[in-house]
Write a protein that holds these residues in place. Structure first.
Motif, short mmCIF file in Angstrom:
data_model
loop_
_atom_site.label_atom_id
_atom_site.label_comp_id
_atom_site.label_asym_id
_atom_site.label_seq_id
_atom_site.Cartn_x
_atom_site.Cartn_y
_atom_site.Cartn_z
N UNK A 108 0.84 -1.21 0.00
CA UNK A 108 0.00 0.00 0.00
C UNK A 108 0.87 1.26 0.00
N UNK A 109 0.25 2.37 -0.26
CA UNK A 109 0.94 3.66 -0.14
C UNK A 109 0.38 4.39 1.08
N UNK A 110 1.16 5.31 1.60
CA UNK A 110 0.76 6.06 2.79
C UNK A 110 1.06 7.54 2.60
N UNK A 111 0.28 8.37 3.28
CA UNK A 111 0.48 9.81 3.31
C UNK A 111 0.22 10.32 4.73
N UNK A 112 0.96 9.81 5.72
CA UNK A 112 0.66 10.18 7.11
C UNK A 112 1.09 11.61 7.45
N UNK A 113 0.32 12.20 8.34
CA UNK A 113 0.69 13.50 8.89
C UNK A 113 0.20 13.56 10.34
N UNK A 114 0.86 14.39 11.11
CA UNK A 114 0.48 14.56 12.51
C UNK A 114 -0.70 15.52 12.57
N UNK A 115 -1.78 15.09 13.23
CA UNK A 115 -2.93 15.97 13.36
C UNK A 115 -3.04 16.58 14.75
N UNK A 116 -2.43 15.97 15.77
CA UNK A 116 -2.41 16.59 17.09
C UNK A 116 -1.33 15.96 17.96
N UNK A 117 -0.90 16.75 18.95
CA UNK A 117 0.09 16.28 19.94
C UNK A 117 -0.42 16.64 21.32
N UNK A 118 -0.21 15.74 22.28
CA UNK A 118 -0.64 15.96 23.66
C UNK A 118 0.44 15.49 24.61
N UNK A 119 0.79 16.28 25.60
CA UNK A 119 0.56 17.72 25.71
C UNK A 119 1.37 18.46 24.66
N UNK A 120 0.99 19.69 24.35
CA UNK A 120 1.59 20.40 23.23
C UNK A 120 3.07 20.74 23.38
N UNK A 121 3.59 20.84 24.60
CA UNK A 121 4.99 21.23 24.78
C UNK A 121 5.95 20.06 24.97
N UNK A 122 5.44 18.89 25.36
CA UNK A 122 6.28 17.70 25.55
C UNK A 122 5.40 16.47 25.33
N UNK A 123 5.12 16.15 24.07
CA UNK A 123 4.11 15.13 23.76
C UNK A 123 4.46 13.73 24.24
#
Length: 183
Positions: A108-123
């Motif tokens: 398969x092919x993939x196109x991943x991207x980050x949509x959110x990080x928690x917590x924002x300063x040290x995920x």
């Protein structure tokens, strides 16, 4: 290999003609410093986490694709980048294929991207959104080599949670693959 999609934060030491070299001593105006300040490139904590999470996400799928060629639901590689529900779901899917005499060929092919990080300063938790195309990754009957898919596949929306583990590694803990045509 697809790009990581993570932004690099470039920290460069700049020389602006000031009188303060890196040693902390002051040089008289007009004199060159004998100590040079090297440029530094480093990833921020957040960017490093994003990069590591995306690498683990891709690694999980690479291991799953490899195990699918023989429907090896017991492959020790499956646990390198997956844990919890994600690992269980992959093992079950591969076991079902093994039980039904199926193997998977292609990739398969993939196109991943980050949509959110928690917590924002040290995920420690990163959500990845992907659009994967499985039209060239199909199931075949293991004994005859005949195509077993009724449909040719397509583009699937995938949402995944990647979590930082106690040892500092990142592993996919959950994922959901939506039906073909969702992205």
């Amino acid at each position: 290999m697809l790009g990581l999609g993570a932004t690099l934060a470039i920290l460069a030491a700049c020389s602006s003609g000031t009188n303060t070299p890196s040693s902390g001593t002051t040089q008289p105006t007009g004199q060159a410093s004998t100590t040079s300040v090297p440029s530094t490139t480093a990833l921020s904590v957040v960017d490093k986490a994003k990069q590591d999470a995306l690498a683990s996400y891709r690694g999980m799928w690479q291991d799953f694709v490899a195990a699918g060629t023989t429907s090896d639901w017991q492959s020790p590689k499956l646990g390198r980048y997956a844990t919890g529900i994600a690992l269980t779901n992959m093992s079950r899917a591969l076991y079902a294929d093994h039980y039904n005499g199926l193997v998977t060929k292609g990739e398969p092919t993939y196109e991943p991207s980050v949509s959110s990080v928690e917590p924002p300063d040290n995920p420690n938790k990163i959500v990845i959104t992907d659009c994967s195309d499985d039209s060239r990754w199909l199931k075949y009957k293991a004994d005859t080599g005949q195509l077993a898919n009724d449909t040719p596949g397509g583009r699937h929306l995938i949402n995944a949670i990647v979590q930082k583990q106690a040892d500092g590694s990142w592993k996919v803990s959950e994922y959901g693959v939506h039906e073909a045509g969702t992205c």
